[in-house]
Design a protein around this motif. Structure first.
Motif, PDB file in Angstrom:
ATOM      1  N   GLY A 198      42.806  62.751  -1.595  1.00 59.02           N
ATOM      2  CA  GLY A 198      42.790  63.729  -0.527  1.00 59.02           C
ATOM      3  C   GLY A 198      41.399  64.308  -0.355  1.00 59.02           C
ATOM      4  N   SER A 199      41.285  65.340   0.466  1.00 63.38           N
ATOM      5  CA  SER A 199      39.961  65.888   0.782  1.00 63.38           C
ATOM      6  C   SER A 199      39.688  67.241   0.132  1.00 63.38           C
ATOM      7  N   ASN A 200      40.549  67.675  -0.782  1.00 63.15           N
ATOM      8  CA  ASN A 200      40.321  68.934  -1.499  1.00 63.15           C
ATOM      9  C   ASN A 200      39.365  68.684  -2.660  1.00 63.15           C
ATOM     10  N   PRO A 201      38.170  69.269  -2.645  1.00 64.92           N
ATOM     11  CA  PRO A 201      37.172  68.979  -3.694  1.00 64.92           C
ATOM     12  C   PRO A 201      37.671  69.257  -5.107  1.00 64.92           C
ATOM     13  N   THR A 202      38.535  70.252  -5.262  1.00 65.65           N
ATOM     14  CA  THR A 202      38.989  70.621  -6.614  1.00 65.65           C
ATOM     15  C   THR A 202      40.003  69.631  -7.177  1.00 65.65           C
ATOM     16  N   ILE A 205      34.616  67.463   3.453  1.00 62.80           N
ATOM     17  CA  ILE A 205      34.240  66.233   2.752  1.00 62.80           C
ATOM     18  C   ILE A 205      32.723  66.094   2.638  1.00 62.80           C
ATOM     19  N   LEU A 206      31.998  66.382   3.712  1.00 71.92           N
ATOM     20  CA  LEU A 206      30.558  66.097   3.769  1.00 71.92           C
ATOM     21  C   LEU A 206      29.663  67.230   3.277  1.00 71.92           C
ATOM     22  N   SER A 207      30.175  68.421   3.163  1.00 72.95           N
ATOM     23  CA  SER A 207      29.334  69.577   2.830  1.00 72.95           C
ATOM     24  C   SER A 207      28.798  69.515   1.402  1.00 72.95           C
ATOM     25  N   ASP A 208      27.748  70.279   1.131  1.00 72.93           N
ATOM     26  CA  ASP A 208      27.209  70.385  -0.222  1.00 72.93           C
ATOM     27  C   ASP A 208      28.304  70.897  -1.154  1.00 72.93           C
ATOM     28  N   GLY A 209      28.506  70.187  -2.253  1.00 72.83           N
ATOM     29  CA  GLY A 209      29.562  70.550  -3.187  1.00 72.83           C
ATOM     30  C   GLY A 209      30.942  70.141  -2.734  1.00 72.83           C
ATOM     31  N   GLY A 210      31.026  69.428  -1.620  1.00 75.69           N
ATOM     32  CA  GLY A 210      32.309  69.045  -1.051  1.00 75.69           C
ATOM     33  C   GLY A 210      32.942  67.848  -1.739  1.00 75.69           C
ATOM     34  N   LEU A 216      33.187  64.651  -0.982  1.00 79.26           N
ATOM     35  CA  LEU A 216      32.429  63.417  -1.118  1.00 79.26           C
ATOM     36  C   LEU A 216      31.449  63.509  -2.283  1.00 79.26           C
ATOM     37  N   GLU A 217      30.833  64.651  -2.446  1.00 82.40           N
ATOM     38  CA  GLU A 217      29.913  64.826  -3.571  1.00 82.40           C
ATOM     39  C   GLU A 217      30.643  64.680  -4.896  1.00 82.40           C
ATOM     40  N   GLN A 218      31.866  65.186  -4.974  1.00 86.14           N
ATOM     41  CA  GLN A 218      32.655  65.039  -6.197  1.00 86.14           C
ATOM     42  C   GLN A 218      32.990  63.575  -6.459  1.00 86.14           C
ATOM     43  N   LEU A 219      33.331  62.857  -5.394  1.00 91.77           N
ATOM     44  CA  LEU A 219      33.662  61.446  -5.554  1.00 91.77           C
ATOM     45  C   LEU A 219      32.427  60.628  -5.898  1.00 91.77           C
ATOM     46  N   GLU A 220      31.288  60.975  -5.332  1.00 89.28           N
ATOM     47  CA  GLU A 220      30.037  60.287  -5.689  1.00 89.28           C
ATOM     48  C   GLU A 220      29.715  60.490  -7.158  1.00 89.28           C
ATOM     49  N   ARG A 221      30.000  61.676  -7.673  1.00 89.16           N
ATOM     50  CA  ARG A 221      29.757  61.931  -9.093  1.00 89.16           C
ATOM     51  C   ARG A 221      30.635  61.029  -9.956  1.00 89.16           C
ATOM     52  N   LEU A 222      31.882  60.864  -9.561  1.00 88.16           N
ATOM     53  CA  LEU A 222      32.784  59.988 -10.305  1.00 88.16           C
ATOM     54  C   LEU A 222      32.333  58.532 -10.209  1.00 88.16           C
ATOM     55  N   ARG A 223      31.815  58.140  -9.061  1.00 85.13           N
ATOM     56  CA  ARG A 223      31.264  56.786  -8.937  1.00 85.13           C
ATOM     57  C   ARG A 223      30.085  56.603  -9.892  1.00 85.13           C
ATOM     58  N   ASP A 224      29.208  57.593  -9.953  1.00 86.94           N
ATOM     59  CA  ASP A 224      28.050  57.498 -10.832  1.00 86.94           C
ATOM     60  C   ASP A 224      28.465  57.452 -12.299  1.00 86.94           C
ATOM     61  N   GLU A 225      29.617  58.042 -12.604  1.00 87.84           N
ATOM     62  CA  GLU A 225      30.134  58.016 -13.972  1.00 87.84           C
ATOM     63  C   GLU A 225      30.862  56.713 -14.286  1.00 87.84           C
ATOM     64  N   GLY A 226      31.104  55.894 -13.278  1.00 91.00           N
ATOM     65  CA  GLY A 226      31.737  54.596 -13.486  1.00 91.00           C
ATOM     66  C   GLY A 226      33.226  54.544 -13.229  1.00 91.00           C
ATOM     67  N   ALA A 227      33.798  55.589 -12.618  1.00 90.46           N
ATOM     68  CA  ALA A 227      35.236  55.597 -12.364  1.00 90.46           C
ATOM     69  C   ALA A 227      35.613  54.704 -11.183  1.00 90.46           C
ATOM     70  N   THR A 228      34.688  54.521 -10.244  1.00 94.39           N
ATOM     71  CA  THR A 228      34.921  53.623  -9.114  1.00 94.39           C
ATOM     72  C   THR A 228      33.618  52.930  -8.743  1.00 94.39           C
TER      73      THR A 228
END
Length: 231
Positions: free
Chosen positions: A89-93, A129-134, A136-148
């Motif tokens: 979903g689109s909820n950052p938390t 989704i696109l805002s700072d701390g939103g 997408l930023e959370q999902l990008e962090r998970l990508r960088d950690e190797g989750a996706t």
């Protein structure tokens, strides 16, 4: 089975994919329950047969039966070297919790693709989704950690939010409704449309509702109740 390069991901996937909504949603296409062992096993058998026939792109989501579809896919695809996509979903938390739960249900150490699950994204949802701390930023962090490996979005609409996502340059793929009746995403003679824009940016494009989810068949039944057309 024909294959294609999925945009700049460089992944090579089957042109035909296997969608997970009918596996997890009760009575989605007909009388069905994911908790019925006989019906559940039939879906697992269908998934495994699809793999045997060369299908290599599988798409599911936590929203398909509160995780039921992911669990069935996890059981059926364990150890199979296929391209496996799910959604959030689109909820950052909620992003991290959702991805971690999907990994467990799908029995994977890493997902191939996580997409924001959209029917129609409002301007407010796109902002979230696109805002700072939103989100997408959370999902990008998970990508960088190797989750996706990759990040994408899905949408039933071609509206301003879709173009904002494409123009951001932050998504690897787009899954969009496109079929015999709904062709707004691509007008090749002009050309214009979200598929055209995404392709120009070398995004992977996945179409959904390809067979119109029964809309065309229902229209035929409406205009010809006797169903007398010669197919």
């Amino acid at each position: 089975m024909e294959t294609a390069r999925l945009g700049r991901t460089e992944a090579v996937v089957s042109r035909l994919g296997f969608g997970g909504a009918p596996a997890g949603l009760t009575n989605y296409l007909g009388e069905y329950s994911p908790t019925d062992p006989r019906q559940r096993n039939a879906v697992i058998a269908a998934i495994r047969r699809a793999v045997e026939l060369g299908v290599a792109y599988f798409d599911t989501a936590p929203a398909y039966g509160d995780g039921a579809s992911e669990t069935i896919f996890g059981d059926a695809l364990q150890g199979e070297p296929v391209f496996l996509a799910t959604k959030v979903g689109s909820n950052p938390t909620d992003i991290r919790r959702s991805v971690e739960a999907s990994l467990k249900r799908l029995r994977r150490e890493r997902l191939d693709l996580v997409q924001f699950h959209g029917g129609s994204f409002s301007s407010a949802a796109a902002d979230a989704i696109l805002s700072d701390g939103g989100a997408l930023e959370q999902l990008e962090r998970l990508r960088d950690e190797g989750a996706t490996r990759f990040i994408g979005f899905s949408s039933e609409d071609t509206n301003p939010a879709v173009y904002r996502f494409i123009e951001s340059g932050r998504f690897d793929t787009m899954q969009i409704a496109y079929n015999l009746l709904y062709q707004h995403p691509a007008e090749p003679t002009r050309p214009f449309g979200s598929i055209v824009e995404a392709t120009e940016r070398d995004m992977g494009v996945v179409t959904m509702r390809t067979l119109t989810s029964g809309i065309f068949q229902k229209w035929v039944q409406t205009v010809n109740p006797a169903n007398a057309f010669d197919y």
